[in-house]
Design a protein around this motif. Structure first.
Motif, PDB file in Angstrom:
ATOM      1  N   THR A 137      -3.606  -0.988  -2.874  1.00 21.09           N
ATOM      2  CA  THR A 137      -3.115  -2.347  -2.701  1.00 21.09           C
ATOM      3  C   THR A 137      -2.147  -2.729  -3.806  1.00 21.09           C
ATOM      4  O   THR A 137      -1.896  -1.958  -4.728  1.00 21.09           O
ATOM      5  CB  THR A 137      -4.296  -3.348  -2.716  1.00 21.09           C
ATOM      6  OG1 THR A 137      -4.777  -3.499  -4.062  1.00 21.09           O
ATOM      7  CG2 THR A 137      -5.431  -2.877  -1.831  1.00 21.09           C
ATOM      8  N   ASN A 149     -10.680 -10.930  -4.919  1.00 20.64           N
ATOM      9  CA  ASN A 149     -10.281 -10.523  -3.565  1.00 20.64           C
ATOM     10  C   ASN A 149     -11.307  -9.597  -2.923  1.00 20.64           C
ATOM     11  O   ASN A 149     -11.930  -8.775  -3.601  1.00 20.64           O
ATOM     12  CB  ASN A 149      -8.935  -9.795  -3.611  1.00 20.64           C
ATOM     13  CG  ASN A 149      -7.800 -10.723  -3.956  1.00 20.64           C
ATOM     14  OD1 ASN A 149      -7.264 -11.405  -3.096  1.00 20.64           O
ATOM     15  ND2 ASN A 149      -7.440 -10.771  -5.233  1.00 20.64           N
ATOM     16  N   ARG A 162      -2.869  -7.626   6.948  1.00 22.53           N
ATOM     17  CA  ARG A 162      -1.706  -8.188   7.632  1.00 22.53           C
ATOM     18  C   ARG A 162      -0.410  -7.549   7.118  1.00 22.53           C
ATOM     19  O   ARG A 162      -0.266  -7.327   5.919  1.00 22.53           O
ATOM     20  CB  ARG A 162      -1.637  -9.701   7.411  1.00 22.53           C
ATOM     21  CG  ARG A 162      -2.836 -10.453   7.952  1.00 22.53           C
ATOM     22  CD  ARG A 162      -2.660 -11.950   7.802  1.00 22.53           C
ATOM     23  NE  ARG A 162      -3.758 -12.678   8.431  1.00 22.53           N
ATOM     24  CZ  ARG A 162      -3.722 -13.960   8.744  1.00 22.53           C
ATOM     25  NH1 ARG A 162      -2.634 -14.672   8.471  1.00 22.53           N
ATOM     26  NH2 ARG A 162      -4.756 -14.536   9.330  1.00 22.53           N
ATOM     27  N   ASP A 165       2.159 -11.491   6.969  1.00 22.68           N
ATOM     28  CA  ASP A 165       1.579 -12.749   6.513  1.00 22.68           C
ATOM     29  C   ASP A 165       2.681 -13.700   6.068  1.00 22.68           C
ATOM     30  O   ASP A 165       3.632 -13.288   5.391  1.00 22.68           O
ATOM     31  CB  ASP A 165       0.615 -12.485   5.355  1.00 22.68           C
ATOM     32  CG  ASP A 165      -0.036 -13.757   4.849  1.00 22.68           C
ATOM     33  OD1 ASP A 165      -0.896 -14.298   5.561  1.00 22.68           O
ATOM     34  OD2 ASP A 165       0.326 -14.210   3.749  1.00 22.68           O
ATOM     35  N   GLU A 168       2.543 -13.835   2.020  1.00 19.34           N
ATOM     36  CA  GLU A 168       2.566 -12.642   1.171  1.00 19.34           C
ATOM     37  C   GLU A 168       3.295 -11.445   1.775  1.00 19.34           C
ATOM     38  O   GLU A 168       3.478 -10.435   1.098  1.00 19.34           O
ATOM     39  CB  GLU A 168       1.132 -12.217   0.832  1.00 19.34           C
ATOM     40  CG  GLU A 168       0.324 -13.286   0.120  1.00 19.34           C
ATOM     41  CD  GLU A 168      -1.112 -12.862  -0.103  1.00 19.34           C
ATOM     42  OE1 GLU A 168      -1.349 -11.673  -0.378  1.00 19.34           O
ATOM     43  OE2 GLU A 168      -2.005 -13.723  -0.010  1.00 19.34           O
ATOM     44  N   THR A 170       2.889  -8.377   3.275  1.00 16.11           N
ATOM     45  CA  THR A 170       1.736  -7.495   3.467  1.00 16.11           C
ATOM     46  C   THR A 170       0.549  -8.092   2.715  1.00 16.11           C
ATOM     47  O   THR A 170       0.612  -8.298   1.503  1.00 16.11           O
ATOM     48  CB  THR A 170       2.019  -6.081   2.952  1.00 16.11           C
ATOM     49  OG1 THR A 170       3.129  -5.532   3.667  1.00 16.11           O
ATOM     50  CG2 THR A 170       0.795  -5.182   3.155  1.00 16.11           C
ATOM     51  N   LYS A 171      -0.509  -8.362   3.444  1.00 18.57           N
ATOM     52  CA  LYS A 171      -1.697  -8.979   2.847  1.00 18.57           C
ATOM     53  C   LYS A 171      -2.841  -7.977   2.873  1.00 18.57           C
ATOM     54  O   LYS A 171      -3.369  -7.643   3.914  1.00 18.57           O
ATOM     55  CB  LYS A 171      -2.086 -10.250   3.591  1.00 18.57           C
ATOM     56  CG  LYS A 171      -3.242 -11.002   2.936  1.00 18.57           C
ATOM     57  CD  LYS A 171      -3.414 -12.385   3.513  1.00 18.57           C
ATOM     58  CE  LYS A 171      -4.493 -13.150   2.758  1.00 18.57           C
ATOM     59  NZ  LYS A 171      -4.198 -13.268   1.311  1.00 18.57           N
ATOM     60  N   GLU A 181      -8.235 -20.125   2.371  1.00 21.24           N
ATOM     61  CA  GLU A 181      -7.815 -18.779   2.788  1.00 21.24           C
ATOM     62  C   GLU A 181      -8.891 -18.100   3.630  1.00 21.24           C
ATOM     63  O   GLU A 181      -8.594 -17.428   4.619  1.00 21.24           O
ATOM     64  CB  GLU A 181      -7.482 -17.929   1.569  1.00 21.24           C
ATOM     65  CG  GLU A 181      -7.064 -16.508   1.929  1.00 21.24           C
ATOM     66  CD  GLU A 181      -6.201 -15.866   0.872  1.00 21.24           C
ATOM     67  OE1 GLU A 181      -5.197 -16.495   0.459  1.00 21.24           O
ATOM     68  OE2 GLU A 181      -6.515 -14.742   0.456  1.00 21.24           O
ATOM     69  N   LYS A 185      -7.425 -17.660   7.292  1.00 22.73           N
ATOM     70  CA  LYS A 185      -6.870 -16.321   7.478  1.00 22.73           C
ATOM     71  C   LYS A 185      -7.952 -15.266   7.707  1.00 22.73           C
ATOM     72  O   LYS A 185      -7.898 -14.516   8.681  1.00 22.73           O
ATOM     73  CB  LYS A 185      -6.004 -15.944   6.271  1.00 22.73           C
ATOM     74  CG  LYS A 185      -4.750 -16.796   6.141  1.00 22.73           C
ATOM     75  CD  LYS A 185      -3.840 -16.321   5.017  1.00 22.73           C
ATOM     76  CE  LYS A 185      -2.581 -17.168   4.928  1.00 22.73           C
ATOM     77  NZ  LYS A 185      -1.639 -16.690   3.894  1.00 22.73           N
TER      78      LYS A 185
END
Length: 210
Positions: A137, A149, A162, A165, A168, A170-171, A181, A185
């Motif tokens: 990540t 996270n 995602r 997103d 961001e 790429t999430k 959140e 999401k």
């Protein structure tokens, strides 16, 4: 002539609408795969495994006490909603010196819900970092080998998230310090992956019955 046009519109329009939404299901019915070959937690702690489970994976490191609020948010907004689904689990990685703190956390979480699917895997910092790095990540662990996270890992050890997103791009993960959140999401993404597996199960069952 006008009557024929009206009849044609009434007949064709529902078909067009159906095809539009059917294509939408095909395009958006799967949660994107961001990383493959995530290291299974079982390599660190044989009491817990990711394989064949839909996992919410978190990293509490050696800082369990200060992450209790994050765990409570996750429990209230995610676990209570999805914890009854088969093959769904929460897995938190912690260092071996945190066993007492984990028992305290489990005791507090147990006052709010059944915690049968909350699992805590114990390992040393190097093992925790190895698993975290396998997610590939754009997020870092802090000095306590923890992060607010959490991550969605599927049954085949693939990180889901995602690719488009709105905030961001790429999430990779979801910030458990943000209730918004989690609500706006993460809930949606878990719904998608659970629906994906339910549809796959139905298809497999239908194929077997032929």
């Amino acid at each position: 002539m006008k009557k024929k046009i009206v009849l044609a519109v009434l007949f064709i329009l529902p078909v067009v609408v159906y095809l539009f939404f059917a294509s939408g299901v095909n395009n958006f019915g799967r949660l994107p795969i961001l990383t493959e070959n995530v290291v299974d937690v079982a390599q660190m702690d044989s009491n817990v495994q990711l394989k064949d489970k839909i996992t919410i994976l978190g990293f509490l490191g050696n800082d369990v006490a200060s992450k209790q609020g994050n765990a409570f948010n996750l429990n209230q907004k995610i676990y209570k909603r999805f914890g009854e689904f088969n093959d769904f689990q929460m897995v938190m990685l912690v260092t071996e010196d945190q066993m007492g703190k984990v028992e305290d956390l489990k005791s507090e979480l147990g006052k709010l819900s059944n915690i049968d699917k909350w699992h805590f895997a114990f390992g040393n910092p190097d093992e925790i970092e190895t698993i975290f790095e396998s997610l590939e990540t754009n997020i870092d662990l802090d000095d306590s080998y923890s992060t607010p996270n959490v991550f969605i890992v599927d049954k085949d050890l693939k990180l889901r998230g995602r690719t488009d997103d709105e905030d961001e791009g790429t999430k990779y993960g979801f910030d458990t310090s943000s209730v918004a959140e989690l609500n706006n999401k993460m809930v949606d993404d878990i719904k998608i992956i659970l629906a994906e597996y339910r549809l796959a199960l139905k298809k497999n069952n239908a194929d077997r019955s032929k």
